[in-house]
Design a protein around this motif. Sequence first.
Motif, PDB file in Angstrom:
ATOM      1  N   PRO A 148      -5.148   0.706 -17.158  1.00  0.00           N
ATOM      2  CA  PRO A 148      -4.973   1.397 -15.876  1.00  0.00           C
ATOM      3  C   PRO A 148      -4.024   2.575 -15.995  1.00  0.00           C
ATOM      4  N   ALA A 149      -4.237   3.569 -15.145  1.00  0.00           N
ATOM      5  CA  ALA A 149      -3.324   4.709 -15.096  1.00  0.00           C
ATOM      6  C   ALA A 149      -1.995   4.277 -14.494  1.00  0.00           C
ATOM      7  N   ALA A 150      -0.904   4.810 -15.008  1.00  0.00           N
ATOM      8  CA  ALA A 150       0.424   4.438 -14.531  1.00  0.00           C
ATOM      9  C   ALA A 150       0.691   5.073 -13.170  1.00  0.00           C
ATOM     10  N   SER A 246      -7.079 -14.324  -6.408  1.00  0.00           N
ATOM     11  CA  SER A 246      -6.639 -15.213  -5.333  1.00  0.00           C
ATOM     12  C   SER A 246      -5.930 -14.470  -4.217  1.00  0.00           C
ATOM     13  N   SER A 247      -5.054 -13.555  -4.588  1.00  0.00           N
ATOM     14  CA  SER A 247      -4.315 -12.810  -3.564  1.00  0.00           C
ATOM     15  C   SER A 247      -3.669 -11.582  -4.172  1.00  0.00           C
ATOM     16  N   LEU A 248      -3.547 -10.566  -3.342  1.00  0.00           N
ATOM     17  CA  LEU A 248      -2.808  -9.358  -3.679  1.00  0.00           C
ATOM     18  C   LEU A 248      -2.122  -8.907  -2.408  1.00  0.00           C
ATOM     19  N   HIS A 249      -0.816  -8.784  -2.470  1.00  0.00           N
ATOM     20  CA  HIS A 249      -0.075  -8.391  -1.272  1.00  0.00           C
ATOM     21  C   HIS A 249       1.000  -7.387  -1.633  1.00  0.00           C
ATOM     22  N   VAL A 250       1.146  -6.387  -0.786  1.00  0.00           N
ATOM     23  CA  VAL A 250       2.185  -5.370  -0.937  1.00  0.00           C
ATOM     24  C   VAL A 250       3.038  -5.378   0.324  1.00  0.00           C
ATOM     25  N   ALA A 251       4.345  -5.468   0.158  1.00  0.00           N
ATOM     26  CA  ALA A 251       5.249  -5.451   1.301  1.00  0.00           C
ATOM     27  C   ALA A 251       5.076  -4.158   2.093  1.00  0.00           C
ATOM     28  N   GLU A 252       5.320  -4.250   3.392  1.00  0.00           N
ATOM     29  CA  GLU A 252       5.107  -3.096   4.260  1.00  0.00           C
ATOM     30  C   GLU A 252       5.913  -1.882   3.805  1.00  0.00           C
ATOM     31  N   ALA A 253       7.071  -2.118   3.236  1.00  0.00           N
ATOM     32  CA  ALA A 253       7.921  -1.017   2.791  1.00  0.00           C
ATOM     33  C   ALA A 253       7.310  -0.228   1.645  1.00  0.00           C
ATOM     34  N   ALA A 254       6.311  -0.826   0.968  1.00  0.00           N
ATOM     35  CA  ALA A 254       5.709  -0.152  -0.192  1.00  0.00           C
ATOM     36  C   ALA A 254       4.260   0.234   0.043  1.00  0.00           C
ATOM     37  N   ARG A 255       3.797   0.177   1.281  1.00  0.00           N
ATOM     38  CA  ARG A 255       2.417   0.554   1.569  1.00  0.00           C
ATOM     39  C   ARG A 255       2.201   2.030   1.262  1.00  0.00           C
ATOM     40  N   SER A 256       1.029   2.358   0.744  1.00  0.00           N
ATOM     41  CA  SER A 256       0.626   3.733   0.407  1.00  0.00           C
ATOM     42  C   SER A 256       1.478   4.335  -0.705  1.00  0.00           C
ATOM     43  N   SER A 257       2.093   3.472  -1.500  1.00  0.00           N
ATOM     44  CA  SER A 257       2.937   3.960  -2.595  1.00  0.00           C
ATOM     45  C   SER A 257       2.236   3.888  -3.939  1.00  0.00           C
ATOM     46  N   GLY A 258       1.044   3.288  -3.974  1.00  0.00           N
ATOM     47  CA  GLY A 258       0.334   3.090  -5.235  1.00  0.00           C
ATOM     48  C   GLY A 258       0.517   1.714  -5.826  1.00  0.00           C
ATOM     49  N   VAL A 259       1.340   0.861  -5.200  1.00  0.00           N
ATOM     50  CA  VAL A 259       1.578  -0.486  -5.735  1.00  0.00           C
ATOM     51  C   VAL A 259       0.296  -1.316  -5.704  1.00  0.00           C
ATOM     52  N   ALA A 262      -2.132  -0.157  -8.342  1.00  0.00           N
ATOM     53  CA  ALA A 262      -1.660  -0.550  -9.669  1.00  0.00           C
ATOM     54  C   ALA A 262      -1.897  -2.033  -9.926  1.00  0.00           C
ATOM     55  N   LEU A 263      -1.675  -2.870  -8.921  1.00  0.00           N
ATOM     56  CA  LEU A 263      -1.911  -4.301  -9.086  1.00  0.00           C
ATOM     57  C   LEU A 263      -3.393  -4.595  -9.301  1.00  0.00           C
ATOM     58  N   ALA A 264      -4.257  -3.928  -8.547  1.00  0.00           N
ATOM     59  CA  ALA A 264      -5.693  -4.140  -8.715  1.00  0.00           C
ATOM     60  C   ALA A 264      -6.147  -3.706 -10.107  1.00  0.00           C
ATOM     61  N   ALA A 265      -5.667  -2.546 -10.561  1.00  0.00           N
ATOM     62  CA  ALA A 265      -6.030  -2.074 -11.890  1.00  0.00           C
ATOM     63  C   ALA A 265      -5.533  -3.028 -12.967  1.00  0.00           C
ATOM     64  N   HIS A 266      -4.337  -3.577 -12.769  1.00  0.00           N
ATOM     65  CA  HIS A 266      -3.790  -4.553 -13.718  1.00  0.00           C
ATOM     66  C   HIS A 266      -4.673  -5.801 -13.757  1.00  0.00           C
ATOM     67  N   ALA A 267      -5.101  -6.256 -12.598  1.00  0.00           N
ATOM     68  CA  ALA A 267      -5.969  -7.430 -12.534  1.00  0.00           C
ATOM     69  C   ALA A 267      -7.272  -7.187 -13.287  1.00  0.00           C
ATOM     70  N   HIS A 268      -7.877  -6.034 -13.060  1.00  0.00           N
ATOM     71  CA  HIS A 268      -9.160  -5.748 -13.698  1.00  0.00           C
ATOM     72  C   HIS A 268      -9.014  -5.622 -15.215  1.00  0.00           C
ATOM     73  N   GLN A 269      -7.898  -5.082 -15.663  1.00  0.00           N
ATOM     74  CA  GLN A 269      -7.664  -5.000 -17.107  1.00  0.00           C
ATOM     75  C   GLN A 269      -7.561  -6.412 -17.704  1.00  0.00           C
ATOM     76  N   LEU A 270      -6.836  -7.305 -17.028  1.00  0.00           N
ATOM     77  CA  LEU A 270      -6.698  -8.674 -17.523  1.00  0.00           C
ATOM     78  C   LEU A 270      -8.039  -9.396 -17.544  1.00  0.00           C
ATOM     79  N   GLY A 296     -12.767   0.482  -2.074  1.00  0.00           N
ATOM     80  CA  GLY A 296     -12.334   1.537  -2.976  1.00  0.00           C
ATOM     81  C   GLY A 296     -12.068   1.058  -4.388  1.00  0.00           C
ATOM     82  N   GLN A 297     -11.878  -0.250  -4.561  1.00  0.00           N
ATOM     83  CA  GLN A 297     -11.645  -0.814  -5.883  1.00  0.00           C
ATOM     84  C   GLN A 297     -12.933  -1.323  -6.540  1.00  0.00           C
TER      85      GLN A 297
END
Length: 313
Positions: A148-150, A246-259, A262-270, A296-297
Amino acid sequence: MNTEATLASHAGRLNSADPLLPSADPFAGHGGEATAFDARDGDSSAAGLAIRTEVAANSRDSLWRALVEHRLTVRLSGPAPAKSLARILTRWEDHLAEVAPRGDWDTAAVVPRPSRDPAGSAELLRHGFAPVRVLAVRPADRLTAPGPAAEPGVRIRPAEEGDLATAVELYTELQRYDAQFGLVTLRENANQLLTEDLAGQLGRTEPTVWIAELYGRPLGLLRLQFPPETGWIAPYVSADRVGYLSSLHVAEAARSSGVGTALAAHAHQLFDEVGVDAVLLHHALANPTSTPFWCGQGYRPLWTYWYRRPAVR
């Protein structure tokens, strides 16, 4: 048309609608006592199987569903099966009136339908059902660039035992948000159940839970299942090796930050690294963030779950 002919015709119908649907019915036989229904209207027919399932209030499963679910699986055949389905629904509702308490929020009537076979959707709406949840699928795509792209400021690492409180907090946020859409029920013992569940997953030799940090702050959570632990969900898709997100969650403070990306891309790589052919996940259709995000994913609906809650109003 007899039941066997209806089942055979239904199987051919699904194969034409979506090649990722399995040849066998994944919902058959799940649960306890079953009641069968059938109906016919001219050259069209329908066969239904009603099954009641129940989970304990102190079980992990109670966090994500009603305690009692009445599920109806239907097989449709012929050029105009909607009227046959309407008759099945009417007979099932008469049955529910006898076996389910009226107005109990911890009961649900559920009709799973192949997402690409919309036949009978109007009839479900007329009977008070709504498309609430989907089982979405993403076929493996190993032709893309490796890795995944950083994302700036984002670091993803396996969750450790010391992350338990953070993981529980993020999971609790996810539960509270999803409760708005009618699937999740907030339980008084939720914190205990989530803590027990996650404690058994953290610090494993082969990680299944990951934490995403944004500039050092833990603000994202990812949880995966790999074969053979995905044997419970694999029958729902036509694929040899199945992964489950099973689950992917990003805290509200980090929404629209790319987190999240990045988590989805990490999952797909694994998943790619272990040779998964398709990835499945559940999400609420009404969720204004999940539905566009997963589209989008690369995910699209495979099964749509129509709900009515309470089961009998």
